[in-house]
Motif scaffolding. Structure first.
Motif, short mmCIF file in Angstrom:
data_model
loop_
_atom_site.label_atom_id
_atom_site.label_comp_id
_atom_site.label_asym_id
_atom_site.label_seq_id
_atom_site.Cartn_x
_atom_site.Cartn_y
_atom_site.Cartn_z
N ASP A 299 54.03 49.44 53.05
CA ASP A 299 54.95 50.56 52.88
C ASP A 299 54.59 51.37 51.63
O ASP A 299 53.79 50.95 50.79
N ARG A 300 55.19 52.55 51.54
CA ARG A 300 54.87 53.48 50.45
C ARG A 300 55.14 52.88 49.07
O ARG A 300 54.35 53.04 48.13
N GLU A 301 56.23 52.16 48.97
CA GLU A 301 56.61 51.60 47.67
C GLU A 301 55.53 50.63 47.16
O GLU A 301 55.19 50.61 45.98
N THR A 302 55.01 49.84 48.10
CA THR A 302 53.98 48.86 47.69
C THR A 302 52.69 49.58 47.30
O THR A 302 52.05 49.21 46.31
N VAL A 303 52.32 50.62 48.07
CA VAL A 303 51.11 51.37 47.69
C VAL A 303 51.29 51.92 46.28
O VAL A 303 50.40 51.84 45.43
N ASP A 304 52.47 52.45 46.03
CA ASP A 304 52.74 53.04 44.72
C ASP A 304 52.53 52.01 43.60
O ASP A 304 51.88 52.29 42.59
N LYS A 305 53.05 50.82 43.83
CA LYS A 305 52.92 49.79 42.79
C LYS A 305 51.46 49.35 42.61
O LYS A 305 50.99 49.16 41.48
N VAL A 306 50.77 49.19 43.73
CA VAL A 306 49.35 48.75 43.64
C VAL A 306 48.52 49.82 42.95
O VAL A 306 47.67 49.55 42.11
N GLU A 307 48.81 51.06 43.33
CA GLU A 307 48.04 52.18 42.78
C GLU A 307 48.28 52.30 41.27
O GLU A 307 47.35 52.45 40.48
N LYS A 308 49.55 52.18 40.89
CA LYS A 308 49.87 52.27 39.45
C LYS A 308 49.18 51.13 38.70
O LYS A 308 48.63 51.32 37.62
N MET A 309 49.22 49.95 39.32
CA MET A 309 48.60 48.79 38.69
C MET A 309 47.10 49.07 38.42
O MET A 309 46.61 48.82 37.33
N LYS A 310 46.42 49.60 39.43
CA LYS A 310 44.98 49.81 39.28
C LYS A 310 44.63 51.07 38.47
O LYS A 310 43.89 51.01 37.50
N VAL A 311 45.19 52.21 38.90
CA VAL A 311 44.76 53.48 38.30
C VAL A 311 45.36 53.68 36.90
O VAL A 311 44.75 54.30 36.04
N CYS A 312 46.59 53.18 36.69
CA CYS A 312 47.25 53.45 35.41
C CYS A 312 47.10 52.32 34.40
O CYS A 312 47.45 52.48 33.24
N THR A 313 46.65 51.14 34.83
CA THR A 313 46.58 50.03 33.86
C THR A 313 45.32 49.17 33.97
O THR A 313 44.58 49.03 32.99
N CYS A 314 45.11 48.58 35.12
CA CYS A 314 44.18 47.45 35.16
C CYS A 314 42.71 47.80 35.38
O CYS A 314 41.85 46.95 35.21
N LEU A 315 42.39 49.03 35.79
CA LEU A 315 40.98 49.34 35.96
C LEU A 315 40.60 50.70 35.35
O LEU A 315 39.85 50.79 34.41
N ASN A 316 41.19 51.77 35.89
CA ASN A 316 40.67 53.08 35.51
C ASN A 316 40.85 53.46 34.03
O ASN A 316 39.93 54.06 33.45
N PRO A 317 41.96 53.07 33.36
CA PRO A 317 42.05 53.40 31.93
C PRO A 317 40.96 52.67 31.13
O PRO A 317 40.42 53.22 30.16
N LEU A 318 40.62 51.47 31.58
CA LEU A 318 39.59 50.69 30.86
C LEU A 318 38.23 51.36 31.07
O LEU A 318 37.42 51.47 30.16
N HIS A 319 38.03 51.84 32.31
CA HIS A 319 36.80 52.58 32.61
C HIS A 319 36.68 53.82 31.73
O HIS A 319 35.62 54.07 31.16
N THR A 320 37.77 54.59 31.64
CA THR A 320 37.71 55.83 30.85
C THR A 320 37.47 55.52 29.37
O THR A 320 36.72 56.22 28.69
N THR A 321 38.09 54.44 28.88
CA THR A 321 37.86 54.04 27.49
C THR A 321 36.37 53.75 27.26
O THR A 321 35.75 54.25 26.32
N LEU A 322 35.80 52.98 28.17
CA LEU A 322 34.38 52.63 28.02
C LEU A 322 33.49 53.86 28.23
O LEU A 322 32.42 53.97 27.62
N ALA A 323 33.94 54.78 29.06
CA ALA A 323 33.16 55.99 29.32
C ALA A 323 33.05 56.84 28.05
O ALA A 323 31.96 57.21 27.61
N VAL A 324 34.21 57.10 27.44
CA VAL A 324 34.24 57.98 26.27
C VAL A 324 33.45 57.36 25.10
O VAL A 324 32.54 57.99 24.53
#
Ligand SMILES: NC(=O)c1ccc[n+]([C@@H]2O[C@H](COP(=O)([O-])OP(=O)(O)OC[C@H]3O[C@@H](n4cnc5c(N)ncnc54)[C@H](O)[C@@H]3O)[C@@H](O)[C@H]2O)c1
Ligand SMILES: O=P(O)(O)OC[C@@H](O)[C@@H](O)[C@H](O)[C@H](O)CO
Length: 536
Positions: free
Chosen positions: A314-339
């Protein structure tokens, strides 16, 4: 060994060299797909070939599907003309596992590739025909975050968008104008149902696609440029815009990987860098780990794609998974290492993870600053996901991922990758936003990055970003090692909610960013020193 229909006739040769080949009758799949397409994908780039195309290949191998994919490219036609067509839409997928083993697969599930541009009349009329087909269940997209933007930094419609809004759906030039025009074709064909599925790394990606298409539909409706009812069709139940979360680290094609394939005897493997700066090759290289979580909202039904590992929920679960990955557990770390990777002269993300300071920095950003606001999505455990990212995925020495790739379009990503965490702290009565110290450090690093001068004091090439002209003009006013007027120069950037998701002054974080940036600007070596000082 040639990667095309003719070259692959010699199956034994390929199999002897260790390649997994399509286990289905591709001609039959092609015919069925042409007659009754079910899935068209826009954005024929690397992730699509490494992930979605491979999932469909596995399902064809297993007999779950009998039709394949159609790829459409609406931004960079060179990808289709210089890559897909000479290779009959085949790709080699090289999976680089963390234990150093390599899996080589010839992916043949894309059976048609088209340039989505009315100037290419034959291709565009075929696209119109595809959108008229009742069998079509989904159009998916990996066109980057900026692909959905209709306006420039000043909030005005981009020229191509404004022109398409005036002219109607006949000969669109802008990307979403083309997509809207094709959807209009489906409306004219009997208001047929379809799911329009963004698979880009942006928060609530379905809403972004919906907003962009709706802007055209409403304008065209209002101006009488389309048959009445088109806007209602787009916003009604027959057209859905599911939210998704996609995850598979897919670097640009790498020379070492190319070497492996050349050694096997494959010819014609040259990488192209198109005039629009897409990096592509007849092969794609990616990690093994992959997640594609999709809101289960398909008005025209869907195939059993869960058998290929896709997760429907359901939408709510996608939202939570997406926030988990894009806002915390992967992409912010990627951007930190990128910069910081670009500033410190790294050419591999995995090498950065060998630096104890950078490793510690991303651990703190993930575990200490981000994790407190993550809501457990239930289907994937955040702590486990983060541990895998920090300890297996980004340090994987066999993955040729570069800080320069990830630094692309950073201005478009900060709001999602860090801004959501800041907002959650601001909204919390338990957490204090002032305790966020490493996120402001990344913002300071990004400002320092925008100076285009590395930590040795040498010039380097910035990765493409639509805001570079504006931002570089601001940062040119600061000279390495010299004092500057932070209030005057940095305030317009740091208060821009479009960049950070919040006004950093209102959030109470601007002073920290300015302090860190001022220290990083002290002279050569200052970035490394600041990172050491604040990453205890
Ligand atoms: N590569 C990854 O690791 C990865 C992982 C998860 C999600 N994604 C998502 O997929 C997107 C594409 O990644 P990729 O690896 O295929 O990149 P890529 O560079 O190989 O391909 C980019 C694709 O986007 C299109 N594009 C670029 N700029 C555009 C614009 N302004 N308007 C419309 N289309 C545009 C290109 O034509 C191409 O089809 C990413 O931006 C991200 O949102 C990528
Ligand atoms: O694809 P982008 O440009 O949004 O971001 C670059 C990377 O952080 C991204 O591609 C990751 O590799 C991906 O999100 C992993 O699933």
């Amino acid at each position: 060994m040639r990667l095309n229909e003719e070259g692959l006739k010699n199956r034994q040769e390929w199999e002897a060299a260790g390649y997994a080949l399509p286990q289905y009758d591709r001609q039959a799949v092609k015919k069925k797909t042409e007659e009754a397409p079910f899935w068209i994908h826009f954005g024929a780039g690397n992730i699509f070939r490494a992930f979605q195309a491979n999932v469909v290949q596995n399902l064809l191998n297993d007999g779950v599907l009998d039709r394949g994919l159609i790829a459409a490219e609406g931004f960079d036609g060179e990808i289709v003309e210089k890559l897909y067509r000479p290779h009959d839409s085949y790709s080699v997928l090289v999976t680089l596992k963390a234990d150093g083993t390599v899996e080589k697969t010839v992916v043949g599930s894309v059976v048609e590739a088209l340039v989505a541009d009315p100037a290419k009349e034959e291709d565009f009329s075929r696209l119109r025909e595809i959108f008229r087909q009742p069998s079509l269940q989904m159009a998916t997209f990996t066109i980057t975050e900026k692909g959905y933007s209709l306006k420039n930094a000043a909030g005005e419609y981009l020229d191509a968008v404004a022109a398409d809004m005036e002219a109607g759906p006949e000969k669109p030039v802008s990307y979403i104008g083309k997509v809207s025009s094709l959807l209009y074709e489906r409306f004219l064909a009997g208001e047929l149902p379809i799911a329009m599925v963004s698979m880009d790394n942006c928060s609530h990606n379905g809403d972004k696609l919906c907003a962009a298409i709706s802007a055209y539909a409403e304008t065209w409706d209002k101006k009488g440029l389309v048959k009445e009812g088109f806007a209602a069709y787009v916003s009604g139940k027959k057209v859905s815009f599911p939210w998704t979360m996609i995850d598979k680290i897919t670097p640009r094609p790498d020379e070492t990987v190319k070497g492996i394939l050349l050694n096997d005897g494959i010819e014609d493997l040259d990488q192209i860098v198109t005039s629009k700066k897409t990096y592509a090759a007849p092969f794609v290289n990616a990690e093994e780990c992959e997640y594609l979580v999709i809101e289960d909202d398909f008005p025209n039904g869907r195939e059993a794609l869960e058998k290929g590992g896709l997760i429907f929920t359901d939408r709510e679960t996608v939202d939570k998974v997406e926030k988990m990955k894009v806002c915390t557990c992967l992409n912010p770390l990627h951007t930190t290492l990128a910069v910081f990777g670009c500033l410190l002269g790294y050419d591999l993300i995995s090498k950065e993870m060998k630096d104890p300071v950078l490793k510690k920095l991303v651990e703190i950003i993930g575990h200490e600053e981000g994790m407190p606001v993550v809501v457990d999505p239930g289907i994937i455990r955040p702590e486990k996901f983060l541990d895998e990212v920090l300890n297996v995925r980004i340090p994987n020495p066999f993955m040729p991922d570069t800080p320069q790739r990830i630094a692309t379009d950073t201005s478009q990503k900060l709001a999602i990758r860090f801004g959501e965490t800041i907002k959650a702290y601001m909204a919390s009565d338990k957490l204090d936003v002032k305790n966020l110290k490493r996120i402001p450090l990344v913002f300071a690093g990004w400002l320092r990055y925008l100076m285009g001068i590395n930590d040795k004091g040498e010039k380097f090439e910035l990765s493409p970003d639509p805001m570079l002209p504006t931002l570089c003009a601001v940062m040119e006013q600061v000279k390495l090692g010299e004092s500057f007027d932070a209030e005057k120069i940095l305030k317009p950037v740091l208060s821009d909610e479009k960049i950070f998701g919040v006004d950093l002054y209102k959030a109470g974080l601007a002073d920290d960013v300015i302090k860190y940036f001022t220290e990083m600007n002290a002279g050569p070596g200052a970035v490394e020193a600041v990172l050491k000082k604040y990453t205890a």
